[in-house]
Design a protein around this motif. Structure first.
Motif, mmCIF file in Angstrom:
data_model
loop_
_atom_site.group_PDB
_atom_site.id
_atom_site.type_symbol
_atom_site.label_atom_id
_atom_site.label_comp_id
_atom_site.label_asym_id
_atom_site.label_seq_id
_atom_site.Cartn_x
_atom_site.Cartn_y
_atom_site.Cartn_z
ATOM 1 N N ASN A 66 13.794 -7.267 6.074
ATOM 2 C CA ASN A 66 12.835 -6.956 7.126
ATOM 3 C C ASN A 66 13.493 -6.451 8.408
ATOM 4 O O ASN A 66 12.860 -6.411 9.459
ATOM 5 C CB ASN A 66 11.994 -8.199 7.465
ATOM 6 N N ASP A 67 14.765 -6.028 8.316
ATOM 7 C CA ASP A 67 15.453 -5.570 9.515
ATOM 8 C C ASP A 67 16.497 -4.522 9.121
ATOM 9 O O ASP A 67 17.152 -4.664 8.076
ATOM 10 C CB ASP A 67 16.131 -6.757 10.209
ATOM 11 N N PRO A 68 16.701 -3.468 9.949
ATOM 12 C CA PRO A 68 17.667 -2.418 9.596
ATOM 13 C C PRO A 68 19.107 -2.756 9.950
ATOM 14 O O PRO A 68 19.987 -1.897 9.852
ATOM 15 C CB PRO A 68 17.171 -1.215 10.412
ATOM 16 N N CYS A 71 0.846 -1.188 0.000
ATOM 17 C CA CYS A 71 0.000 0.000 0.000
ATOM 18 C C CYS A 71 0.886 1.244 0.000
ATOM 19 O O CYS A 71 1.812 1.356 0.806
ATOM 20 C CB CYS A 71 -0.917 0.000 1.217
ATOM 21 N N ARG A 72 0.604 2.178 -0.890
ATOM 22 C CA ARG A 72 1.393 3.403 -1.009
ATOM 23 C C ARG A 72 0.832 4.548 -0.186
ATOM 24 O O ARG A 72 1.551 5.480 0.173
ATOM 25 C CB ARG A 72 1.459 3.837 -2.476
ATOM 26 N N SER A 73 -0.456 4.511 0.084
ATOM 27 C CA SER A 73 -1.116 5.660 0.693
ATOM 28 C C SER A 73 -1.339 5.530 2.193
ATOM 29 O O SER A 73 -1.634 6.524 2.864
ATOM 30 C CB SER A 73 -2.465 5.912 0.011
ATOM 31 N N HIS A 74 -1.216 4.323 2.733
ATOM 32 C CA HIS A 74 -1.450 4.077 4.154
ATOM 33 C C HIS A 74 -0.434 3.064 4.667
ATOM 34 O O HIS A 74 0.171 2.323 3.900
ATOM 35 C CB HIS A 74 -2.866 3.537 4.397
ATOM 36 N N SER A 75 -0.276 3.012 5.977
ATOM 37 C CA SER A 75 0.635 2.041 6.581
ATOM 38 C C SER A 75 0.056 0.641 6.451
ATOM 39 O O SER A 75 -1.105 0.399 6.787
ATOM 40 C CB SER A 75 0.855 2.373 8.062
ATOM 41 N N ALA A 76 0.864 -0.278 5.956
ATOM 42 C CA ALA A 76 0.458 -1.675 5.813
ATOM 43 C C ALA A 76 1.693 -2.511 5.542
ATOM 44 O O ALA A 76 2.701 -2.005 5.044
ATOM 45 C CB ALA A 76 -0.551 -1.849 4.670
ATOM 46 N N ASN A 77 1.613 -3.794 5.877
ATOM 47 C CA ASN A 77 2.722 -4.704 5.599
ATOM 48 C C ASN A 77 2.828 -4.982 4.104
ATOM 49 O O ASN A 77 1.907 -4.736 3.332
ATOM 50 C CB ASN A 77 2.515 -6.029 6.333
ATOM 51 N N ALA A 108 4.648 -18.609 6.967
ATOM 52 C CA ALA A 108 3.569 -18.592 5.984
ATOM 53 C C ALA A 108 2.275 -19.008 6.667
ATOM 54 O O ALA A 108 2.272 -19.899 7.515
ATOM 55 C CB ALA A 108 3.887 -19.554 4.843
ATOM 56 N N TRP A 109 1.183 -18.351 6.310
ATOM 57 C CA TRP A 109 -0.074 -18.743 6.929
ATOM 58 C C TRP A 109 -1.216 -18.643 5.933
ATOM 59 O O TRP A 109 -1.154 -17.909 4.958
ATOM 60 C CB TRP A 109 -0.352 -17.938 8.179
ATOM 61 N N ASN A 110 -2.257 -19.439 6.231
ATOM 62 C CA ASN A 110 -3.427 -19.505 5.374
ATOM 63 C C ASN A 110 -4.244 -18.247 5.583
ATOM 64 O O ASN A 110 -4.826 -18.045 6.637
ATOM 65 C CB ASN A 110 -4.244 -20.754 5.713
ATOM 66 N N ASN A 111 -4.275 -17.382 4.567
ATOM 67 C CA ASN A 111 -4.904 -16.078 4.719
ATOM 68 C C ASN A 111 -5.547 -15.678 3.403
ATOM 69 O O ASN A 111 -4.878 -15.542 2.388
ATOM 70 C CB ASN A 111 -3.842 -15.050 5.139
ATOM 71 N N SER A 112 -6.848 -15.475 3.429
ATOM 72 C CA SER A 112 -7.567 -15.077 2.227
ATOM 73 C C SER A 112 -7.629 -13.566 2.074
ATOM 74 O O SER A 112 -8.154 -13.052 1.096
ATOM 75 C CB SER A 112 -9.001 -15.633 2.249
ATOM 76 N N GLY A 113 -7.089 -12.838 3.074
ATOM 77 C CA GLY A 113 -7.267 -11.393 3.127
ATOM 78 C C GLY A 113 -6.269 -10.581 2.352
ATOM 79 O O GLY A 113 -6.175 -9.384 2.560
ATOM 80 N N VAL A 114 -5.474 -11.162 1.480
ATOM 81 C CA VAL A 114 -4.568 -10.378 0.640
ATOM 82 C C VAL A 114 -4.804 -10.718 -0.828
ATOM 83 O O VAL A 114 -5.199 -9.866 -1.621
ATOM 84 C CB VAL A 114 -3.087 -10.616 1.022
ATOM 85 N N PHE A 115 -4.590 -11.982 -1.195
ATOM 86 C CA PHE A 115 -4.734 -12.393 -2.594
ATOM 87 C C PHE A 115 -5.992 -13.219 -2.824
ATOM 88 O O PHE A 115 -6.108 -13.917 -3.835
ATOM 89 C CB PHE A 115 -3.489 -13.143 -3.042
ATOM 90 N N MET A 135 -3.629 -4.541 2.924
ATOM 91 C CA MET A 135 -2.406 -4.844 2.187
ATOM 92 C C MET A 135 -2.615 -4.901 0.687
ATOM 93 O O MET A 135 -1.650 -4.863 -0.071
ATOM 94 C CB MET A 135 -1.810 -6.176 2.666
ATOM 95 N N SER A 136 -3.898 -5.003 0.224
ATOM 96 C CA SER A 136 -4.052 -5.215 -1.219
ATOM 97 C C SER A 136 -5.255 -4.568 -1.874
ATOM 98 O O SER A 136 -5.193 -4.289 -3.068
ATOM 99 C CB SER A 136 -4.090 -6.720 -1.524
ATOM 100 N N GLY A 137 -6.380 -4.338 -1.167
ATOM 101 C CA GLY A 137 -7.572 -3.964 -1.914
ATOM 102 C C GLY A 137 -8.575 -3.045 -1.267
ATOM 103 O O GLY A 137 -9.696 -2.902 -1.777
ATOM 104 N N GLU A 138 -8.238 -2.385 -0.155
ATOM 105 C CA GLU A 138 -9.226 -1.532 0.510
ATOM 106 C C GLU A 138 -9.595 -0.321 -0.340
ATOM 107 O O GLU A 138 -8.796 0.195 -1.122
ATOM 108 C CB GLU A 138 -8.718 -1.081 1.878
#
Length: 239
Positions: free
Chosen positions: A190-192, A61-67, A89-96, A114-117
């Protein structure tokens, strides 16, 4: 410092293949496209412009904070990962939207930040494997210092990998930081933390793939699936 660069297709063009019209710059020869779009709040599809099904889709996401959301072909349609954290890795329907990409579109979930709001803007990086240039796959860890050999069809110049079953870092290697075997020096997306060379990430880069040279769970956990993205030192084709 070092820089990672992929050449897309120049100025973006409108792509109406999905239910969301996207703006796409695609280099089909190199199997890479950059896709921008705006979420609608409904489950949707987005055109990627590659002409073949991507092996990896990374969306932010470019406009809001998201992973960062990551779909990788080795995970199947229903599992995701996140590039900026150490999650398994986890079973998640909320992105793709529990749907694997096709030759024309990838899917997004309308309720996912993360993908479609609705009204949020997104950028996606889509990769498809090209023989002699790039390879996206997985291997099974054996917990042995004489680890598995993974055939890519070329000597890698850049790799990124993650154990899908453990909460370890993502790891990146490149042939400028580590020009000779054994290859250990690298970075963490994922780490500085500064660049380092832990022995538990040691590999050999060979003319036709790479060989795992450690028995640590992060890179070679017994029975664990480790996903990777690899790009060639000397591609067998030009673009």
């Amino acid at each position: 410092f070092f820089s990672l660069n992929w050449k897309a297709g120049g100025s973006a063009s409108s792509n109406g293949n999905g239910s969301i019209t996207s703006s796409v710059s695609a280099n089909t020869s190199a199997g890479f496209s950059i896709v921008s779009y705006t979420g609608t709040g409904s489950d949707a599809t987005v055109g990627h412009g590659l002409g073949v099904a991507p092996d990896v889709v990374i969306v932010k996401c470019r406009s809001h904070s998201a992973n960062w959301g990551v779909w990788h072909t080795a995970l199947g349609a229903t599992y995701i990962m996140q590039l900026d954290v150490t999650n398994v890795a986890w079973n998640n329907s909320g992105v793709f939207n529990d749907t694997a990409p096709t030759s024309s579109v990838f899917s997004v979930a309308g309720d996912s930040g993360m993908s479609g709001e609705s009204s949020k803007t997104y950028i996606a990086y889509c990769f498809s494997g090209v023989a002699g240039y790039s390879k996206f796959g997985s291997y099974l860890g054996n917990a042995n210092a004489n680890g598995p050999f993974i055939y890519t069809g070329f000597k890698p110049a850049f790799m990124i990998a993650k154990n899908t079953a453990t909460t370890n870092y993502w790891r990146m290697w490149n042939n400028k930081s580590a020009p000779v075997n054994p290859v250990a020096t690298g970075q963490y997306p994922n780490d500085p933390a500064v660049e380092d060379a832990p022995v538990n990430w040691t590999v050999d880069w060979l003319s036709n793939g790479f060989k795992v040279r450690n028995d640590d769970s992060e890179m070679n956990g017994s029975g664990n699936i480790i996903i990777y993205m690899a790009f060639a030192e000397a591609p067998f084709k030009t673009f």
